[in-house]
Enzyme design. Structure first.
Site, PDB file in Angstrom:
ATOM      1  N   HIS A 159      42.641  59.306  34.614  1.00 40.85           N
ATOM      2  CA  HIS A 159      41.750  58.806  35.598  1.00 40.85           C
ATOM      3  C   HIS A 159      41.330  57.294  35.276  1.00 40.85           C
ATOM      4  O   HIS A 159      40.342  57.115  35.667  1.00 40.85           O
ATOM      5  CB  HIS A 159      40.457  59.461  36.038  1.00 40.85           C
ATOM      6  CG  HIS A 159      40.916  60.968  36.253  1.00 40.85           C
ATOM      7  ND1 HIS A 159      41.148  61.611  37.521  1.00 40.85           N
ATOM      8  CD2 HIS A 159      40.890  62.171  35.589  1.00 40.85           C
ATOM      9  CE1 HIS A 159      41.334  63.059  37.285  1.00 40.85           C
ATOM     10  NE2 HIS A 159      41.286  63.116  36.217  1.00 40.85           N
ATOM     11  N   SER A 286      47.781  28.904  34.969  1.00 40.22           N
ATOM     12  CA  SER A 286      47.552  28.773  36.533  1.00 40.22           C
ATOM     13  C   SER A 286      47.573  27.344  36.777  1.00 40.22           C
ATOM     14  O   SER A 286      47.299  26.563  35.952  1.00 40.22           O
ATOM     15  CB  SER A 286      46.071  29.259  36.755  1.00 40.22           C
ATOM     16  OG  SER A 286      45.714  28.558  37.612  1.00 40.22           O
ATOM     17  N   LYS A 292      43.734  30.054  32.177  1.00 34.52           N
ATOM     18  CA  LYS A 292      44.527  31.352  32.698  1.00 34.52           C
ATOM     19  C   LYS A 292      45.748  31.355  31.596  1.00 34.52           C
ATOM     20  O   LYS A 292      46.391  30.461  31.483  1.00 34.52           O
ATOM     21  CB  LYS A 292      44.731  31.389  34.160  1.00 34.52           C
ATOM     22  CG  LYS A 292      43.538  31.506  34.901  1.00 34.52           C
ATOM     23  CD  LYS A 292      42.851  32.832  34.644  1.00 34.52           C
ATOM     24  CE  LYS A 292      43.754  33.906  35.201  1.00 34.52           C
ATOM     25  NZ  LYS A 292      43.835  34.263  36.626  1.00 34.52           N
ATOM     26  N   GLU A 299      53.904  41.745  35.496  1.00 33.78           N
ATOM     27  CA  GLU A 299      53.715  41.896  37.077  1.00 33.78           C
ATOM     28  C   GLU A 299      54.960  41.894  37.851  1.00 33.78           C
ATOM     29  O   GLU A 299      55.114  42.495  38.862  1.00 33.78           O
ATOM     30  CB  GLU A 299      52.810  40.665  37.496  1.00 33.78           C
ATOM     31  CG  GLU A 299      51.344  40.739  37.101  1.00 33.78           C
ATOM     32  CD  GLU A 299      50.619  39.671  37.358  1.00 33.78           C
ATOM     33  OE1 GLU A 299      49.488  39.517  38.112  1.00 33.78           O
ATOM     34  OE2 GLU A 299      50.773  38.539  37.026  1.00 33.78           O
TER      35      GLU A 299
END
Ligand code: ARG
Length: 468
Positions: A159, A286, A292, A299
């Protein structure tokens, strides 16, 4: 605009297809990648035609030489593909006919229906082995990471809540099992591909005295004893698209697994976790925020799994309800499987590259796994070993956890006197449970994360991945 009729099938037509129809109906833009397989099929077919006396040895040799020259041109990027000739089969046959008069006999006892089925079975065998070796490379990267940093303890999650401690190797070997199942699925698709369709013709074979077994042998459609394997029903042969579905399904499973691996990596690399550092080479920055570092490879791996699932869905939808046997709808079977191949092959490589550059942050992992509450289940097991029924032990540990929360102390720092008040099963040695190394050692059964098992699994994967 109507065009002059097609050379291969135009006999009964007074005009050729409209330009719009040609654009709509061509497949050469995507099936040209079948050229090496189409040429292998044509060489085997013409060898068979010569073998049974339908063409001469001289004609066969001329056809073979012509096909070899065409393949060389294709591989050198010098071949001119024409959408007017519809597909890879007709492009190659027409080019051959221009060079070799005997090429007019090549399509004897053959249809594009059994031809394309053959090309694709040959392609599936090749594609599966390409994918298998890339999955193996990703598994090797995983094994290297496990061998180097596998001893680091991290929390395992259910979980997405910290559950129980595991060695990093155990988590990595869970991914290894997933990839192994993917590998074996592609092995089985290749096995299922190993039947030769040639000779099924358009739907009902041929009246000519062909030798299907000869062709099958030429193309390597043989069993482990070298006996030819030919498809057993001509109608099924040209209608069947199970392999396309199986390949796409194997790809979709792979995508699913990789997306879950990628998600774990994304979480682990976040500032919130920081168990790992992903390699710069597989991340991007970024355009706006200078600080970043984004986990783009992971992804994209996660994102591309959607395409892989989509390709399977497209094929299932397309084949469902089609009447036997061949229908032109089936030309649409190739873009999804080619895309699945390209996506799986590239994803496996990117996964291997990403895994290969991971650095583990042992201090962050140690901090995350240091909460003694992760061994609450071990405390219940301690009570069970002292004769307390598990359900009762569960409650007795729950009471201790609650007490620790109320007093604001770590579970293993509770005063023994207070603990003993919670249940008579607790002895003076109750806190010995919280020795992590000891706790891990006790997880010794097959499939468990204890050090002995990790050693065993490391040896198992080392052996398996060295063999292949
Ligand atoms: N390009 C076609 C395909 O991939 C080849 C088979 C064509 N057969 C036919 N009867 N038109 O499906």
């Amino acid at each position: 605009m109507a065009k002059k009729s097609q050379a291969t099938w135009g006999g009964r037509f007074s005009s050729g297809p409209a330009e719009l129809m040609q654009t709509f109906s061509e497949s050469v833009s995507f099936d040209k990648r079948l050229a090496p397989f189409d040429i292998a099929g044509s060489k085997a077919h013409s060898a068979m035609l010569a073998h049974v006396g339908l063409i001469t040895a001289k004609e066969r040799d001329a056809i073979h030489a012509g096909l070899d020259a065409i393949l060389a041109e294709i591989q050198a990027g010098k071949f001119t593909w024409s959408t007017q000739l519809e597909d890879v089969h007709m492009n190659i046959e027409q080019a051959l006919t221009k060079r070799v008069p005997a090429a007019a006999k090549l399509h004897t006892a053959r249809s594009r229906n059994d031809q394309v089925a053959t090309d694709m079975r040959l392609w599936f065998k090749w594609a599966c082995s390409e994918v298998q070796s890339r999955i193996r490379a990703a598994q090797r990267a995983l094994l290297a990471l496990a061998a180097r940093d596998g001893h680091v303890l991290i929390p395992g999650y259910t979980h997405l809540q910290r559950a129980q401690p595991v060695y990093l190797a155990h988590h990595l070997f869970a991914w290894m099992e997933m990839l192994e199942r993917d590998h074996s699925r592609f092995v089985s698709v290749a096995k299922h591909a190993n039947w030769c369709p040639l000779g099924a013709g358009a739907i009902a074979g041929t009246t000519l005295p062909i030798d299907r077994e000869f062709t099958a042998k030429q193309l390597g459609f043989v069993d482990e004893k070298g006996r030819p394997r030919v498809t057993q029903n001509s109608m099924d042969t040209v209608a069947d698209r199970d392999l396309f579905l199986e390949f796409a399904a194997a790809g979709a499973f792979f995508g699913l697994h990789v997306s879950r691996i990628a998600e774990d990596l994304i979480l682990w690399s976040s500032t919130e976790f920081k168990f790992i550092e992903l390699p710069d080479a597989f991340c991007t920055g970024s355009s706006l925020m200078p600080q970043k570092k984004n986990p783009d490879s992971c992804e994209l791996l996660r994102g591309k799994s959607g395409r892989l699932a989509g390709n399977l869905a497209a094929l299932l939808t397309m084949v469902k309800g089609l009447p036997l046997t061949y229908n032109r709808d089936l030309q649409e079977d190739k873009p999804p499987v080619f895309d699945t191949f390209d996506t799986v092959a590239l994803s496996a490589e990117v996964l291997a590259g990403t895994l290969g550059g991971i650095a583990v942050h042992p201090a962050r992992c140690a901090a995350a796994v240091s909460d003694p509450a992760l061994l609450a289940t071990d405390l219940a097991d301690y009570l069970v070993e002292r004769g307390v029924p598990f359900r009762e032990a569960h409650h007795a540990v729950g009471a201790v956890v609650k007490l620790a929360e109320t007093l604001g102390v770590p579970l293993d720092r509770l005063p023994t006197a207070e603990v003993k008040k919670c249940h008579p099963g607790y002895g003076d040695d109750w806190a010995s449970v919280f020795d992590l190394a000891r706790a891990m050692k006790k997880r010794a059964g097959t499939g468990m994360p204890g050090p002995a098992q990790i050693k065993r699994q490391t040896a198992r994967w080392t052996k398996l991945l060295a063999a292949d």
